[in-house]
Design an enzyme around this catalytic site. Structure first.
Site, PDB file in Angstrom:
ATOM      1  N   GLY A  55       2.606   2.241  10.623  1.00  0.00           N
ATOM      2  CA  GLY A  55       3.580   3.307  10.462  1.00  0.00           C
ATOM      3  C   GLY A  55       4.302   3.681  11.749  1.00  0.00           C
TER       4      GLY A  55
ATOM      5  N   GLU B 226      -5.556  -4.730  10.432  1.00  0.00           N
ATOM      6  CA  GLU B 226      -4.496  -3.746  10.672  1.00  0.00           C
ATOM      7  C   GLU B 226      -4.779  -2.968  11.948  1.00  0.00           C
ATOM      8  OE1 GLU B 226      -2.323  -2.593   6.815  1.00  0.00           O
ATOM      9  OE2 GLU B 226      -4.090  -1.335   6.969  1.00  0.00           O
TER      10      GLU B 226
ATOM     11  N   SER C  98       3.396  -2.210  10.144  1.00  0.00           N
ATOM     12  CA  SER C  98       4.857  -2.295  10.325  1.00  0.00           C
ATOM     13  C   SER C  98       5.450  -3.644   9.921  1.00  0.00           C
ATOM     14  CB  SER C  98       5.245  -1.936  11.768  1.00  0.00           C
ATOM     15  OG  SER C  98       4.854  -0.601  12.059  1.00  0.00           O
TER      16      SER C  98
ATOM     17  N   GLU D  41      -6.733   4.920   7.676  1.00  0.00           N
ATOM     18  CA  GLU D  41      -6.476   6.343   7.384  1.00  0.00           C
ATOM     19  C   GLU D  41      -7.688   6.969   6.693  1.00  0.00           C
ATOM     20  OE1 GLU D  41      -2.733   5.701   5.419  1.00  0.00           O
ATOM     21  OE2 GLU D  41      -1.851   5.138   7.341  1.00  0.00           O
TER      22      GLU D  41
ATOM     23  N   LYS E 230       0.077   4.294  -0.276  1.00  0.00           N
ATOM     24  CA  LYS E 230      -0.533   5.515   0.278  1.00  0.00           C
ATOM     25  C   LYS E 230      -0.265   6.677  -0.678  1.00  0.00           C
ATOM     26  CE  LYS E 230      -0.037   3.357   4.722  1.00  0.00           C
ATOM     27  NZ  LYS E 230       0.029   3.466   6.159  1.00  0.00           N
TER      28      LYS E 230
ATOM     29  N   ASN F 251       0.877  -1.187   0.000  1.00  0.00           N
ATOM     30  CA  ASN F 251       0.000   0.000   0.000  1.00  0.00           C
ATOM     31  C   ASN F 251       0.908   1.228   0.000  1.00  0.00           C
ATOM     32  OD1 ASN F 251      -1.820   2.036   0.495  1.00  0.00           O
ATOM     33  ND2 ASN F 251      -2.247   1.418   2.611  1.00  0.00           N
TER      34      ASN F 251
ATOM     35  N   HIS G 116      -9.562   1.472   4.734  1.00  0.00           N
ATOM     36  CA  HIS G 116      -8.267   1.614   5.411  1.00  0.00           C
ATOM     37  C   HIS G 116      -8.443   2.573   6.591  1.00  0.00           C
ATOM     38  CE1 HIS G 116      -4.145   2.726   6.297  1.00  0.00           C
ATOM     39  NE2 HIS G 116      -3.797   1.602   5.712  1.00  0.00           N
TER      40      HIS G 116
HETATM   41  P1  PGA Z   1       2.848   0.229   7.532  1.00  0.00           P
HETATM   42  O1  PGA Z   1       1.384   0.500   6.895  1.00  0.00           O
HETATM   43  O2  PGA Z   1       3.347  -1.051   6.955  1.00  0.00           O
HETATM   44  O3  PGA Z   1       3.669   1.424   7.090  1.00  0.00           O
HETATM   45  O4  PGA Z   1       2.667   0.163   8.996  1.00  0.00           O
HETATM   46  C1  PGA Z   1       0.474  -0.540   6.711  1.00  0.00           C
HETATM   47  C2  PGA Z   1      -0.800  -0.010   6.115  1.00  0.00           C
HETATM   48  O5  PGA Z   1      -1.266   1.069   6.516  1.00  0.00           O
HETATM   49  O6  PGA Z   1      -1.406  -0.639   5.210  1.00  0.00           O
END
Ligand code: PGA
Length: 248
Positions: free
Chosen positions: A172, A166, A212, A96, A11, A9, A94
């Site tokens: 992140g 998630e 992560s 976010e 983003k 992903n 997601h």
């Molecule tokens: P990350 O993000 O691997 O940077 O923690 C995962 C995601 O939001 O899909």
């Protein structure tokens, strides 16, 4: 047998030129067949990625979509628009999008229903935040998200969906859920699917962990019984790291 599925992903990262360079690097490295791989990129890079990755088996996904086919929704993109580009997958819900852009369990359900009427395969994200985990509400919250997402969806359609667990506190942050925590939640999600449908249907649905994931922890996560794949944010921006995860 569920085939492992590693998805990147991106983003809001990379220009089209950078996306092309990334695709040219990974297609040399991808061995195919044993593990499915996909890149979820910003809208503007989808065409270029489809072109660069044609014939490789590496799929391309969008990060969001509107549930209406067309209309007065300034700034939105519809499923027919993505279909025209040959997009294979689409993320929905997601954290976010839930946190910053008003995505709700209801809009996730509408998007899931609409995508399941198309050729594009949905990938639904669920997960609790830190306060919910600390309050002991994680399992109940995720169960609620899964039930809401699949409301009114038949078993026949549901099997085309991938789910990503998630935990928001692991996205992140460099703080991964332990493999046991991730496995426990993926097992809980599968139990919810059994109660919504039946064992056979639940067995077909791929459940990923995200938060992560990196080349160092991917093997341990993928070794867990209930975890079928990973949704990778930060580490998917680097083609070598992403392919190390695909090769977990
Ligand atoms: P990350 O993000 O691997 O940077 O923690 C995962 C995601 O939001 O899909």
């Amino acid at each position: 047998m569920r085939i492992p599925f590693i998805a990147g992903n991106w983003k809001m990262h990379k220009t089209t030129e950078q996306a092309r360079a990334f695709a040219r690097t990974i297609k040399e490295m991808y061995k195919g067949t044993d593990v499915r791989a996909a890149i979820f990129a910003p809208y503007t890079q989808l065409s270029a990625l489809k072109e660069e990755l044609r014939g490789t088996g590496i799929a391309v996904g969008a990060q969001n979509v509107h549930y209406e086919a067309q209309g007065a929704y300034t700034g939105e993109i519809s499923i027919p628009m993505l279909s025209e580009l040959g997009v294979d997958y689409c993320l929905i819900g997601h954290s976010e999008r839930r946190q910053y852009f008003g995505e709700t369990d209801e809009s996730v359900n509408l998007k899931l229903k609409a995508l399941l009427e198309s050729e594009i395969k949905p990938l639904v994200c669920v997960g609790e935040d830190l306060a919910q985990r600390e309050a002991g509400q994680a399992l109940a919250l995720v169960e609620k998200q899964v039930r809401a997402a699949f409301a009114g969806i038949t078993a026949e359609k549901a099997v085309r969906t991938t789910i990503a667990y998630e935990p928001v506190w692991a996205i992140g942050t460099g703080r991964t859920a332990t493999p046991e925590q991730a496995n426990e939640m993926c097992a809980c999600i599968r139990n919810v699917l059994i109660s919504l449908y039946d064992e056979e249907t639940a067995d077909e649905i791929v459940i990923q962990y995200g938060g992560s994931v990196n080349p160092e922890n991917a093997t341990q996560i993928m070794d867990m019984e209930e975890i079928d794949g990973a949704l990778v944010g930060g580490a998917s921006l680097d083609p070598v790291k992403f392919m190390q995860i695909v090769d977990f």
